[in-house]
Scaffold this active site. Structure first.
Site, PDB file in Angstrom:
ATOM      1  N   ILE A 134     -17.204  16.130  27.936  1.00  0.00           N
ATOM      2  CA  ILE A 134     -17.028  16.522  29.321  1.00  0.00           C
ATOM      3  C   ILE A 134     -18.396  16.899  29.869  1.00  0.00           C
ATOM      4  CG2 ILE A 134     -14.606  17.225  29.178  1.00  0.00           C
ATOM      5  CD1 ILE A 134     -15.423  20.050  28.711  1.00  0.00           C
ATOM      6  N   ASP A 135     -18.537  16.833  31.177  1.00  0.00           N
ATOM      7  CA  ASP A 135     -19.838  17.070  31.797  1.00  0.00           C
ATOM      8  C   ASP A 135     -20.370  18.459  31.485  1.00  0.00           C
ATOM      9  OD1 ASP A 135     -19.638  14.563  32.954  1.00  0.00           O
ATOM     10  OD2 ASP A 135     -18.777  15.327  34.819  1.00  0.00           O
ATOM     11  N   LYS A 136     -21.682  18.588  31.574  1.00  0.00           N
ATOM     12  CA  LYS A 136     -22.352  19.860  31.304  1.00  0.00           C
ATOM     13  C   LYS A 136     -21.711  21.005  32.080  1.00  0.00           C
ATOM     14  CE  LYS A 136     -26.806  22.203  31.984  1.00  0.00           C
ATOM     15  NZ  LYS A 136     -28.201  22.064  32.474  1.00  0.00           N
ATOM     16  N   ARG A 233     -14.399  13.466  39.330  1.00  0.00           N
ATOM     17  CA  ARG A 233     -15.319  13.772  40.426  1.00  0.00           C
ATOM     18  C   ARG A 233     -15.462  12.583  41.375  1.00  0.00           C
ATOM     19  NH1 ARG A 233     -20.481  15.583  37.171  1.00  0.00           N
ATOM     20  NH2 ARG A 233     -21.285  16.053  39.264  1.00  0.00           N
TER      21      ARG A 233
END
Length: 314
Positions: A134-136, A233
């Protein structure tokens, strides 16, 4: 070293040893199995054969599978929020701000470095057992395989879309109802760090439903059918409900009118996309039991929701 034993089914009679190995030991690549045959790590009824030798069926194959170091990153003492752990599986709750694995600009201080410190044996697995990421700036649940067999099982479940992944997100804009976004996603034509909906992109499906509405924001629960980079997103921005705090896809920051002092403070201090991997469900790679975990929203998103709710009452 792991010793594995399998009996050759009679329906495989006449097949070559290397073909049978690929059928029986699917956790390992054909090239790796052939290397082990040449190294004498494979025995058939106690005998060492060649890869091209044909079998009759009913033989007992013994494989000494050797774990090899495939990770060169350094172990670092970074705390982990462990939700579940056994001999083959690890579930962690990743905080926002922690990069999942090293890449340009982030060669250390990542979840991968933390995992190597927690369990040095993970250096023998691709990406230290990290199956998905998953994104930072996204918080929440991640699964890590602790054995090669578990890694292959979880990877296959991902490919078959059998992993249940649900997220909680706060969008800009008041939604009237949930829905589904079925739009292909690919790299942005001019900005290689961004992704966008495009005709020749990869198949991507996102389901979402409304949990709570506010005057100019919405709390939604999102279920992924596919797992493309930045999928939630990109899809939410595509339908003009970008995630609150998303500095890449959310457009220019604007303070909503009639905003309380508390809400203004929370909005100005919220510097990440409001996205949390809240639920993760999978079939255990060893027991075949379906297991599921859920994590509540982190403090920053909770404070934001409280401020939005209070602003409605004022």
């Amino acid at each position: 070293m792991t010793r594995l034993t399998e009996e050759v089914p009679f329906e495989m009679a006449g097949m070559r040893l290397d073909q049978i190995l690929a059928e029986l030991f699917t956790d390992y690549s054909r090239s790796k199995l052939q290397i082990w045959v040449k190294a004498g790590r494979v025995q058939v009824n106690g005998l060492t054969l060649k890869a091209k030798d044909k079998l009759e069926g009913g033989e007992t194959i013994t494989l000494d599978a050797e774990a090899e170091v495939v990770i060169t990153s350094e172990a670092e003492e970074i705390p982990l929020d462990i939700v579940y752990e056994d001999n083959s599986l690890l579930i962690v709750n990743k905080p926002a701000g922690l990069v999942v694995h090293p890449a340009a600009g982030n060669w250390s201080g990542t979840l991968l470095n933390a995992l190597l410190n927690h369990d040095p044996n993970l250096e023998t697995l691709p990406r230290a057992g990290i199956v998905h990421r998953i994104d930072k700036e996204t918080s929440g649940l991640l699964m890590i395989a602790k054995t090669l067999q578990a890694h292959n099982s979880l990877t296959q479940q991902l490919q078959d879309r059998d992993i249940n992944r649900e997220y909680l997100a706060i969008t800009k804009g008041r939604m009237t109802a949930g829905g589904t976004v079925d739009e292909p996603i690919g790299r942005h034509p001019t900005d290689r760090k961004r992704y966008t909906v495009k005709e020749n992109g990869k198949f991507a499906v996102t389901h979402y439903r409304v949990v709570q509405r506010f005057a100019r924001h919405t709390l939604i629960r999102v279920k992924l059918e596919t797992g493309r980079t930045h999928q939630i997103r990109v899809h939410m921005a595509h339908i003009r409900f970008p995630l609150l705090g998303d500095q890449v896809y959310g457009g220019r920051f604007q303070m909503p009118p009639d905003c309380s002092e508390r809400l203004e403070k929370e909005l100005r201090s919220f510097k990440r996309q409001a996205l949390h991997a809240a639920k993760l469900g999978l079939v255990h790679p060893v027991t075949d039991e379906y297991m599921e975990w859920e994590q509540p929203l982190p403090d920053d998103m909770t404070r934001l929701l409280e401020a939005l709710a209070e602003n409605e009452r004022d």
